[in-house]
Design a protein around this motif. Structure first.
Motif, mmCIF file in Angstrom:
data_model
loop_
_atom_site.group_PDB
_atom_site.id
_atom_site.type_symbol
_atom_site.label_atom_id
_atom_site.label_comp_id
_atom_site.label_asym_id
_atom_site.label_seq_id
_atom_site.Cartn_x
_atom_site.Cartn_y
_atom_site.Cartn_z
ATOM 1 N N HIS A 61 14.458 -68.273 20.657
ATOM 2 C CA HIS A 61 14.975 -69.444 21.362
ATOM 3 C C HIS A 61 15.319 -70.600 20.417
ATOM 4 O O HIS A 61 15.105 -70.518 19.214
ATOM 5 N N VAL A 62 15.822 -71.663 21.029
ATOM 6 C CA VAL A 62 16.133 -72.898 20.308
ATOM 7 C C VAL A 62 15.205 -73.982 20.852
ATOM 8 O O VAL A 62 15.009 -74.068 22.078
ATOM 9 N N TYR A 63 14.668 -74.800 19.971
ATOM 10 C CA TYR A 63 13.670 -75.792 20.362
ATOM 11 C C TYR A 63 14.047 -77.184 19.869
ATOM 12 O O TYR A 63 14.763 -77.344 18.875
ATOM 13 N N ARG A 64 13.485 -78.181 20.576
ATOM 14 C CA ARG A 64 13.630 -79.584 20.188
ATOM 15 C C ARG A 64 12.239 -80.199 20.112
ATOM 16 O O ARG A 64 11.436 -80.040 21.041
ATOM 17 N N VAL A 65 11.983 -80.914 19.020
ATOM 18 C CA VAL A 65 10.710 -81.607 18.871
ATOM 19 C C VAL A 65 10.942 -83.083 19.196
ATOM 20 O O VAL A 65 11.782 -83.734 18.556
ATOM 21 N N ASP A 66 10.210 -83.585 20.180
ATOM 22 C CA ASP A 66 10.391 -84.969 20.602
ATOM 23 C C ASP A 66 9.929 -85.928 19.502
ATOM 24 O O ASP A 66 8.848 -85.757 18.943
ATOM 25 N N PRO A 67 10.743 -86.969 19.205
ATOM 26 C CA PRO A 67 10.397 -87.849 18.082
ATOM 27 C C PRO A 67 9.209 -88.759 18.375
ATOM 28 O O PRO A 67 8.605 -89.298 17.448
ATOM 29 N N VAL A 68 8.881 -88.946 19.638
ATOM 30 C CA VAL A 68 7.767 -89.844 19.980
ATOM 31 C C VAL A 68 6.490 -89.055 20.224
ATOM 32 O O VAL A 68 5.452 -89.303 19.604
ATOM 33 N N SER A 69 6.563 -88.073 21.100
ATOM 34 C CA SER A 69 5.347 -87.338 21.477
ATOM 35 C C SER A 69 5.056 -86.150 20.568
ATOM 36 O O SER A 69 3.926 -85.664 20.531
ATOM 37 N N GLY A 70 6.075 -85.665 19.864
ATOM 38 C CA GLY A 70 5.889 -84.460 19.060
ATOM 39 C C GLY A 70 5.900 -83.188 19.886
ATOM 40 O O GLY A 70 5.710 -82.092 19.345
ATOM 41 N N ARG A 71 6.154 -83.315 21.179
ATOM 42 C CA ARG A 71 6.176 -82.138 22.049
ATOM 43 C C ARG A 71 7.324 -81.209 21.670
ATOM 44 O O ARG A 71 8.414 -81.672 21.342
ATOM 45 N N VAL A 72 7.057 -79.911 21.718
ATOM 46 C CA VAL A 72 8.079 -78.913 21.390
ATOM 47 C C VAL A 72 8.633 -78.354 22.692
ATOM 48 O O VAL A 72 7.909 -77.714 23.456
ATOM 49 N N ASP A 73 9.893 -78.627 22.954
ATOM 50 C CA ASP A 73 10.543 -78.157 24.184
ATOM 51 C C ASP A 73 11.532 -77.050 23.884
ATOM 52 O O ASP A 73 12.288 -77.137 22.900
ATOM 53 N N LEU A 74 11.562 -76.043 24.730
ATOM 54 C CA LEU A 74 12.584 -75.000 24.646
ATOM 55 C C LEU A 74 13.863 -75.560 25.263
ATOM 56 O O LEU A 74 13.853 -75.992 26.418
ATOM 57 N N VAL A 75 14.961 -75.576 24.485
ATOM 58 C CA VAL A 75 16.203 -76.153 25.002
ATOM 59 C C VAL A 75 17.277 -75.098 25.277
ATOM 60 O O VAL A 75 18.230 -75.359 26.005
ATOM 61 N N ALA A 76 17.142 -73.911 24.683
ATOM 62 C CA ALA A 76 18.099 -72.832 24.970
ATOM 63 C C ALA A 76 17.356 -71.501 24.855
ATOM 64 O O ALA A 76 16.819 -71.171 23.794
ATOM 65 N N GLY A 77 17.328 -70.766 25.957
ATOM 66 C CA GLY A 77 16.571 -69.518 25.999
ATOM 67 C C GLY A 77 17.428 -68.297 26.229
ATOM 68 O O GLY A 77 16.913 -67.227 26.552
ATOM 69 N N ASP A 78 18.751 -68.434 26.054
ATOM 70 C CA ASP A 78 19.634 -67.297 26.315
ATOM 71 C C ASP A 78 20.363 -66.854 25.051
ATOM 72 O O ASP A 78 21.553 -66.558 25.069
#
Ligand code: MG
Length: 314
Positions: free
Chosen positions: A152-169
């Motif tokens: 997948h493709v991920y984004r790390v939030d600049p404030v919280s540091g949370r790792v979100d999946l942004v593209a799963g296909d």
């Protein structure tokens, strides 16, 4: 060395031949240019090392060894090195004091596969791809089963540091780059042999994702944009140049499979190319896109610098 497929390539190519700067790698990847140091750093993945080329002397020396089977590299808004590591299955940042900070190594508690390439947006968010190449065998990392079960493709939030999946296909997401206005992101899928273009929402979510370009030789790997929005992509026979409308307008041909590229030099008109065993450079008549953080600064996003208070971490 240059192959022109469309008249629009004429203003890009110049007439200078690529130079080979180094030829002792097994699989060179992840070139990043440090303007302040006037040096190029890249990964030699199977040899588990990073190398550095000095622009003034032309010498090449180890930068980090062992390196954790590093792959893609970039700079963040403060000029710090951000690195994808197959070995540690993580994305890290090298601080100014040399210490290493882990940016991302898991998503929802499960270890990443083997982060491949990374970009930093002007808002400080860090975006990376996570194919399986670094865990498929012991050649470019450590053989392991995928804990996530997908690439997948991920984004790390600049404030919280949370790792979100942004593209799963995706099958095997690889190189990625933002458009000049950061409203779009281009992401290569090496398994499917194409680059897709997504719209980036204000909240960091992606939409659309249509195919922007299909690879005509081998598969796409790393991608970068020039200052006029053309997409330059690594492929089997060289670097492919796509007009912003997606048309393949020309190629720079190399004798080895190309993995990645970066614009550098004091004027960003020198294209550095990692290609299997070698690193090449070629001077072009176009310039690379300014780093996104430069554009963010121009738009006043980092006002701490304007006030002379030094950079802030967001
Ligand atoms: Mg790659």
């Amino acid at each position: 060395m240059f192959e022109t497929l469309d008249d629009r390539f004429a203003k890009c190519r110049g007439d200078r031949r690529p130079e080979r700067l180094f030829d002792g790698c097994r699989w060179a990847e992840g070139p990043v240019y440090f303007p302040a140091h006037r040096s190029l750093v890249w990964s030699d993945i199977p040899n588990d090392r990073m190398l550095r080329w000095d622009e003034e002397t032309g010498t090449v020396a180890p930068f980090r060894r062992p390196a954790g089977y590093t792959n893609g590299n970039t700079l963040d808004g403060q000029g710090r090195l951000v690195t994808c590591e197959h070995g540690g299955r993580r994305v890290t940042r090298t601080e100014h004091d040399g210490s290493i900070t882990v940016i991302a190594d898991r998503h929802q508690g499960r270890r990443l596969n083997s982060p491949n390439d990374v970009v930093v947006r002007s808002d400080g968010s860090i975006w990376f791809t996570d194919p399986s190449y670094g865990i498929d065998s012991d050649y470019e990392g450590h053989r392991a089963e995928s804990e996530i079960g997908g690439c997948h493709v991920y984004r790390v939030d600049p404030v919280s540091g949370r790792v979100d999946l942004v593209a799963g296909d995706f099958e095997q997401p690889n190189g990625l780059a933002f458009s000049l206005d950061e409203r779009f992101i281009y992401i290569a899928d090496s398994e499917r042999g194409h680059i897709r273009r997504f719209r980036v929402g204000d909240d960091g979510t992606l939409s659309a994702g249509d195919v922007f370009a299909r690879c005509t030789k081998g598969v796409f790997d790393g991608i970068r944009l020039d200052a006029e929005g053309r997409v330059w992509a690594a492929a089997e026979d060289g670097v492919h140049c796509h007009d912003p409308d997606g048309t393949l307008i020309g190629k720079i041909l190399f004798p080895e499979t190309v993995s990645n590229l970066v614009f550098g030099g004091p004027k960003r008109n020198r294209l550095f190319v990692t290609a299997t065993t070698s690193v090449y450079s070629v001077l072009l008549t176009v310039n690379g896109a300014p780093p996104h953080f430069d554009r963010g600064f121009a738009h006043g996003l980092d006002r701490s610098l304007d006030r002379g208070q030094g950079p802030t971490t967001t």
